[in-house]
Design an enzyme around this catalytic site. Structure first.
Site, short mmCIF file in Angstrom:
data_model
loop_
_atom_site.label_atom_id
_atom_site.label_comp_id
_atom_site.label_asym_id
_atom_site.label_seq_id
_atom_site.Cartn_x
_atom_site.Cartn_y
_atom_site.Cartn_z
N LYS A 160 30.24 44.46 -28.28
CA LYS A 160 30.87 44.04 -27.13
C LYS A 160 30.61 42.75 -26.21
CE LYS A 160 31.58 44.96 -23.17
NZ LYS A 160 31.47 44.04 -22.11
N CYS A 220 16.14 35.92 -18.58
CA CYS A 220 15.14 37.03 -18.13
C CYS A 220 13.77 36.78 -18.54
CB CYS A 220 16.08 38.90 -19.64
SG CYS A 220 15.29 37.84 -20.80
N GLU A 255 15.07 39.71 -8.31
CA GLU A 255 15.44 38.73 -9.33
C GLU A 255 15.99 37.87 -9.29
OE1 GLU A 255 17.09 40.50 -13.68
OE2 GLU A 255 16.51 39.36 -14.41
N GLU A 289 17.13 46.16 -22.89
CA GLU A 289 16.35 44.72 -23.06
C GLU A 289 16.94 44.19 -21.23
OE1 GLU A 289 13.95 43.61 -24.32
OE2 GLU A 289 14.30 44.28 -26.32
#
Ligand code: NAD
Length: 475
Positions: free
Chosen positions: A169, A276, A375, A242
């Protein structure tokens, strides 16, 4: 007329009555429509994957390698079309989109060579004991919007190499290039081995809780990763996660200011900071802080923020409105707190067309500033001063995340010594964002669970099975 991109289910390109719009973040125009799948389409895809698994699991390493190399070739041969489409839906500048497309083809080609050999545990008069790796079965792959093609390939390829089949997906924000690849590989992969279906975020939990999916491989935010872990716990699905990162880059006083400035800049601003493993906290030794921060700010002046399809653009728009608003909010908070900005200081213009955020570099904000501790996932770079190595190691490790980090120094031994004290899955000395197809990539702490890439990553698509033959048995 806007093109509708089809899904790939059981070797067929299929569409649904209902569709989702995909926007170009550079101008907010609709650039494609994709099927809005629900439980029915998911069930069809899982049934096809389950059926295909029966045969695929029995294929030889060579057969699997050939199929995966076919995927690599399909991407490489159509790279021109694919990278332009990727910029249109994701926003990244053409050069960076090109890198992603060629990178994905290269990753597929390289990982097609990985093998999981049997291990002999005991071979003597009493018994022969051997560990083999068997594929877990049907894999559900869930992918984010920052590197949609790379992430799709890094899930599809090891699944196939291990002998699994997959239902993938893409993110609802960036499904187009992946669906174009689905068209290109339709006749390369055996029917049912690779299924790609699109839908809203709500399709994700349906995948996580599907009783006939054996493993979830997910890349995305830590918040969603936790939900996936919870969803997968009901039938103990295997999981690889992840997740987010808040990587620290540490610059020692012996670093060459001129050379490092440019690299540090791009370690934070590639893909508009939506990486990331971007440097999201940059610690500079106090002896070179003023000189290096000035050099980075000077370099930033020459970089253009704009539409990624236009020549000369270095930093594209933020990929979607929600993320645009989040980054603007963090910048506003930093402004409200009175922190100093070396570059920027205003978020993007919410009334404009396109999700552009100016390059933003902060001058020594405190460690607990939201823009440092959270983040950012945007074109933001907080520069911070440090005095001693022990102090900077402690500050770097003071995070719930543990994805990656970097140390910049002429003294590589010292760099390694510091790297070994960082609580992250990857540390670079004098480079950034380099991932090898053969080395495990995974987060410590809340940056992930398990690993991708390399033999370690491949193993996550398998179970160990030990077969023991008793040699001195009397039967
Ligand atoms: P996200 O978690 O919002 O979405 C990722 C995917 O999960 C999308 O396909 C989404 O539709 C799906 N999803 C959403 N809710 C779900 C649910 N409840 N159950 C199952 N699936 C669900 O992440 P994002 O905003 O697309 O991506 C940005 C995040 O991804 C950042 O935190 C970034 O650091 C992280 N990321 C990590 C890596 C890594 O390798 N560690 C790589 C890239 C991005």
């Amino acid at each position: 007329m806007t093109k509708t991109y089809a899904n790939l289910i059981d070797g067929e390109l299929v569409t649904t009555g209902e569709t989702l719009e995909v926007l170009n973040p550079a101008n907010e125009q609709v650039v494609g429509l994709v099927p809005a799948c629900g439980q029915d389409e998911l069930d069809r895809a899982v049934t096809a994957a389950r059926r295909a698994f029966k045969d695929w699991r029995k294929t030889s390493q060579e057969e699997r390698q050939k199929v995966v190399q076919g995927i690599a070739a399909a991407i490489k041969d159509n790279a021109d079309e694919l990278f332009r489409l990727l910029t249109t839906e994701q926003g990244k500048p053409h050069a960076q989109a090109q890198q992603e497309i060629y990178g994905a083809a290269g990753l597929a080609a390289a990982q097609s060579t990985l093998t999981l050999d049997d291990v002999i545990n005991q071979d003597d008069d009493q018994r022969l004991s051997r560990t083999r790796r068997v594929p877990v079965g049907v894999v559900g792959g869930i992918v984010p919007w920052n590197f949609p093609v790379m992430m799709a390939i890094q899930k599809i390829v090891p699944a196939l190499v291990a002998g699994c089949t997959i239902v993938l997906k893409p993110s609802p924000f960036t499904p187009l290039t992946t669906l174009r690849i689905a068209e290109l590989i339709k006749d390369v992969v055996p029917a049912g081995t690779v299924n790609i279906i699109t839908g809203e975020d709500s399709l994700g939990p349906m995948i996580t809780s599907h009783p006939d999916i054996d493993k979830i491989t997910f890349t995305g935010s830590t918040a969603t990763g936790k939900k996936i872990m919870e969803g997968a716990s009901h039938d103990l699905k295997r999981i690889t996660l992840e997740l987010g990162g808040n990587d620290a880059s540490i610059v020692l006083p012996d670093a060459d200011v001129e050379k490092v400035a440019e690299q540090l800049f791009w370690s934070s601003f590639s893909n508009a900071g939506q990486v990331c493993i971007a440097a999201k906290r940059v610690y500079i030794h106090e002896d070179i802080y003023d000189e290096l921060s000035a050099a980075i700010a000077e370099y930033a002046k020459g970089v253009t923020v704009g539409d990624g399809s236009q020549q000369g653009t270095g930093v594209g728009p933020i990929q979607n409105k929600k993320q645009f608003e989040r980054v603007c909010e963090l910048i506003q908070d930093a402004k409200d707190q009175g922190y100093n900005f070396l570059v920027g200081g205003e978020g993007g213009d919410p009334s404009g067309s396109g999700y552009y955020v100016p390059i933003t570099i902060l001058d020594n904000p405190p460690e607990d500033a939201r823009i440092v501790a959270e983040e950012q996932f945007g074109p933001v770079m907080p520069l911070m001063k440090f005095s001693t190595n022990d102090e900077v190691i402690e500050r770097a490790n003071n995070s719930e995340y543990g994805l990656a980090g970097a140390v910049w120094t002429k003294d590589t031994e010292k760099g390694v010594e510091i790297a070994e004290q960082l609580e992250t899955g990857t540390v670079w000395i004098n480079e950034f964002m380099h991932l090898s197809p053969f080395a495990p990539f995974g987060g410590h702490k809340q940056s992930g669970f398990g690993a991708e890439y390399g033999i370690d990553g491949l193993k996550e698509f398998t179970y160990p099975q030990v077969i023991t033959v008793k040699r001195d048995a009397v039967v």
